[in-house]
Design an enzyme around this catalytic site. Structure first.
Site, PDB file in Angstrom:
ATOM      1  N   SER A  71       0.827  -1.207   0.000  1.00 46.90           N
ATOM      2  CA  SER A  71       0.000   0.000   0.000  1.00 46.90           C
ATOM      3  C   SER A  71       0.861   1.255   0.000  1.00 46.90           C
ATOM      4  CB  SER A  71      -0.904   0.029   1.228  1.00 46.90           C
ATOM      5  OG  SER A  71      -1.760  -1.076   1.241  1.00 46.90           O
TER       6      SER A  71
HETATM    7  N1  SAH Z   1       0.037  -5.360   4.141  1.00 47.43           N
HETATM    8  C1  SAH Z   1       0.772  -5.617   2.931  1.00 47.43           C
HETATM    9  C2  SAH Z   1      -0.039  -5.278   1.680  1.00 47.43           C
HETATM   10  C3  SAH Z   1      -0.696  -6.452   1.245  1.00 47.43           C
HETATM   11  S1  SAH Z   1      -1.657  -6.469  -0.216  1.00 47.43           S
HETATM   12  C4  SAH Z   1       2.102  -4.906   2.912  1.00 47.43           C
HETATM   13  O1  SAH Z   1       2.387  -4.132   3.830  1.00 47.43           O
HETATM   14  O2  SAH Z   1       2.869  -5.160   1.984  1.00 47.43           O
HETATM   15  C5  SAH Z   1      -2.845  -7.643   0.345  1.00 47.43           C
HETATM   16  C6  SAH Z   1      -2.334  -9.006   0.650  1.00 47.43           C
HETATM   17  O3  SAH Z   1      -3.430  -9.753   1.162  1.00 47.43           O
HETATM   18  C7  SAH Z   1      -1.822  -9.774  -0.566  1.00 47.43           C
HETATM   19  O4  SAH Z   1      -0.515 -10.199  -0.334  1.00 47.43           O
HETATM   20  C8  SAH Z   1      -2.794 -10.948  -0.680  1.00 47.43           C
HETATM   21  O5  SAH Z   1      -2.189 -12.123  -1.150  1.00 47.43           O
HETATM   22  C9  SAH Z   1      -3.275 -11.083   0.750  1.00 47.43           C
HETATM   23  N2  SAH Z   1      -4.559 -11.784   0.939  1.00 47.43           N
HETATM   24  C10 SAH Z   1      -5.661 -11.731   0.156  1.00 47.43           C
HETATM   25  N3  SAH Z   1      -6.632 -12.512   0.668  1.00 47.43           N
HETATM   26  C11 SAH Z   1      -6.133 -13.059   1.816  1.00 47.43           C
HETATM   27  C12 SAH Z   1      -6.647 -13.958   2.789  1.00 47.43           C
HETATM   28  N4  SAH Z   1      -7.883 -14.492   2.699  1.00 47.43           N
HETATM   29  N5  SAH Z   1      -5.861 -14.306   3.834  1.00 47.43           N
HETATM   30  C13 SAH Z   1      -4.606 -13.814   3.953  1.00 47.43           C
HETATM   31  N6  SAH Z   1      -4.061 -12.971   3.049  1.00 47.43           N
HETATM   32  C14 SAH Z   1      -4.806 -12.600   1.993  1.00 47.43           C
END
Ligand code: SAH
Length: 220
Positions: A71
């Protein structure tokens, strides 16, 4: 000298981070001291692929592989501030991604539990967080819909993937008096960043702002 360069051909990431905090965070209403301090400290450029490092402190999300994104700095700071990250808190994050949001939280709170559904991302984040010395972060690979029941309840929960509904298990695993932030709305559209609070067993939700997030996916 060009900002961000030391004059020795090296990139001065610390200087870029300082500018990010001043220009992108303080001017837009990020006031929480612990959040600003953590954002000033965590080396965001180490959480993005090598070819993206030069953009790490730009005002935007960045690709981290596997079609996922880290993000925008402002969003990480905003969500951190929204859960009132006090130092004795135990926080659950859904969507580890690069591990950056987890590291920012780990600078402030007592412990962070974070779940990532894509094994490659979860494993890479686990290694990086360990290498950087974040011993108070536990990373698990799996579907975060179910939360982390063995470690519940949590003082705060941050969901960093855009969900179409609020996962019930997460609401159950939130402590009374706890705060949760989650981007909510239809896939492929603008979502609402929701703040959910629980007090005396009663759930309240409030819309904070319009946001875009990669979708919350399910293991099935
Ligand atoms: N917080 C992260 C940004 C992540 S983007 C950072 O600081 O880099 C969102 C993430 O959520 C992705 O990596 C995606 O694979 C994950 N995601 C999506 N659905 C999910 C679920 N049901 N359980 C765990 N992770 C999930």
């Amino acid at each position: 000298m060009l900002l961000g360069h030391t004059g020795l051909g090296q990139t001065d990431y610390a200087a870029m981070r300082k500018v990010m905090v001043e220009n992108q965070l303080k001017t837009r209403g990020i006031y929480d001291k612990s959040t600003l301090k953590a954002m000033s400290k965590v080396p965001r450029h180490l959480f993005v692929p090598k070819d993206q490092q030069i953009y790490a402190y730009a005002d935007s999300p960045l690709p981290i592989g596997q079609k996922q994104t880290i993000s925008q700095p402002y969003m990480v700071a905003y969500m951190t501030q929204a859960i009132k990250p006090w130092k004795n808190k135990k926080v659950l994050e859904i969507g580890t991604g690069s591990g950056y949001q987890a590291a920012v939280l780990a600078e402030i709170v007592d412990s962070v539990h974070t779940i990532e559904i894509i094994p490659e991302l979860g494993e890479a984040a686990k290694k990086l967080l360990k290498d950087l010395g974040y011993e108070n972060v536990k990373v698990r690979v799996g579907d975060g819909y179910h939360g982390w029941p063995e470690k519940a309840p949590f003082d705060a929960i941050i969901v960093t993937a855009g969900a179409e509904e609020i996962p019930k298990p997460l609401v159950e695993q939130l402590k009374d008096g706890g705060r949760m932030v989650i981007p909510l709305g239809p896939n492929h559209g603008v979502r609402d960043l929701i703040l959910l609070t629980k007090k005396n067993g009663k759930i309240k939700t409030k819309s904070l702002m319009a946001v875009r997030f990669v979708p919350f996916t399910r293991d099935n």
